[in-house]
Design an enzyme around this catalytic site. Structure first.
Site, mmCIF file in Angstrom:
data_model
loop_
_atom_site.group_PDB
_atom_site.id
_atom_site.type_symbol
_atom_site.label_atom_id
_atom_site.label_comp_id
_atom_site.label_asym_id
_atom_site.label_seq_id
_atom_site.Cartn_x
_atom_site.Cartn_y
_atom_site.Cartn_z
ATOM 1 N N PRO A 118 7.216 19.185 -12.384
ATOM 2 C CA PRO A 118 6.522 18.346 -13.362
ATOM 3 C C PRO A 118 6.571 18.955 -14.762
ATOM 4 C CG PRO A 118 5.143 18.826 -11.443
ATOM 5 C CD PRO A 118 6.313 19.729 -11.387
ATOM 6 N N GLU A 119 7.089 18.184 -15.711
ATOM 7 C CA GLU A 119 7.079 18.567 -17.121
ATOM 8 C C GLU A 119 6.258 17.507 -17.853
ATOM 9 O OE1 GLU A 119 11.033 19.334 -18.552
ATOM 10 O OE2 GLU A 119 11.715 20.000 -16.595
ATOM 11 N N ARG B 225 14.512 32.788 -35.894
ATOM 12 C CA ARG B 225 14.409 33.182 -34.476
ATOM 13 C C ARG B 225 15.801 33.449 -33.929
ATOM 14 N NH1 ARG B 225 9.576 32.497 -31.538
ATOM 15 N NH2 ARG B 225 11.043 33.441 -30.118
#
Length: 287
Positions: free
Chosen positions: A2-3, A168
């Site tokens: 589940p996302e 990043r």
DNA sequence: ATCAGCACCTGTTGGC
DNA sequence: TGCCAACAGGTGCTGA
């Protein structure tokens, strides 16, 4: 697993199903399902469900006391509601689970049930989890602070994404999975969004071009919205609060398709491991 | 501060 | 056919 779209679907179903119900009893069948940072779980007794929502991949059960029960399904967790006299939940093979509302079960009522809220009206909310990775946590106070989840993927804007990515050096795929930065994106939708945006998963986060950032934001939102409209992806064994599978797995373009032809260019989809997670992409389409 | 790597788990899969 | 090791994976923790 589940996302965001699956959790959103479950939360909407639960809100309709359990809002207003009062908790009469809490069953804990596997102690470690209750997070070690949780308030004492028996404090749930007597409280009433005010609403059910979502923060990142957490199902957020708001209570009228002001406390919050946060549930993380991890990989195999599922939340299903069984009303008195009905057997709404089904198991993995689609068979209805036994109706447990008539009387107290002496042991866990189904093989993988780890935790349950039993309501005064006889209904129950069951948390089942084959792999025992899922957690429930009763929070008294600032939920956002307690859960440490970044900006929701569906609330993300161009300026925020740009700021988050700046300088990043981590891989963009790994970055998308970091819940402290962006909440809700898991392995399936990270792969799908990168494919749709034509961005290579190994690209350094801070090195995306402005065009790639724009495409990634657009495609991330689009794939999450489409998946919600399809009630999620049932890749492994996900089901919603009514025990129904989603439909979006039929529309996945790269996830789980290693060796199969790219739907855009027919080049075989490649599978690599990034951050110890299966990563699928088209080596021709994604740069 | 940041990040890689492992632990947590058990049902499923692939190899022999 | 049957057995068993390898694998799947999100997050918390540890150690570099």
């Amino acid at each position: 697993m589940p996302e965001l779209p699956e959790v959103e679907t479950i939360a909407r179903g639960l809100d309709a199903a359990i809002r207003g119900r009062t908790i009469a009893r809490v069953d804990v069948w596997w102690g470690r399902t209750v997070d070690s940072r949780s308030e004492p779980i028996e404090r749930l007794v007597g409280d009433t469900i005010a609403s059910v929502g979502r923060v990142g991949k957490f199902v957020i059960i708001g209570l009228t006391s002001g406390r919050t029960l946060a549930v993380h399904l991890r990989m195999t967790g599922r939340l299903t509601v069984a009303d008195r006299g009905t057997a709404a939940a089904v198991d993995r093979k689609g068979r209805p689970l036994p109706d447990l509302s008539k009387g107290r079960p002496l042991r866990e009522p189904s093989k993988h049930e780890r935790f349950a809220l039993v309501f005064r009206d006889g209904g129950r909310l069951a948390f089942s989890d084959a792999r025992k990775f899922g957690r429930v946590r009763l929070i008294d106070g600032d939920v956002a602070r307690a859960l440490d989840v970044g900006i929701d993927a569906l609330a993300l804007g161009a300026a925020s994404l740009r700021a988050l990515l700046a300088r990043r050096t981590t891989r963009i795929k790994t970055f998308l999975l970091d819940q402290r930065r962006i909440g809700g994106v898991g392995n399936i939708y990270a792969n799908e969004a990168l494919f749709r945006a034509r961005v290579h998963p190994k690209r350094r986060a801070g090195k995306l071009t402005a065009l790639q950032r724009t495409r990634l934001l657009r495609e991330l939102r689009a794939v999450l919205r489409s998946a919600i409209a399809s009630r999620g992806s049932s890749v492994d064994d996900y089901v919603d609060a009514e025990g129904m599978p989603g439909e979006f797995q039929k529309l996945l373009k790269v996830y789980g398709r290693a060796g199969l032809p790219c739907r855009r260019c027919r080049t075989p989809i490649k599978r690599i491991v990034l951050g110890q997670r299966g990563t699928f992409y088209c080596p021709a389409c994604q740069r």
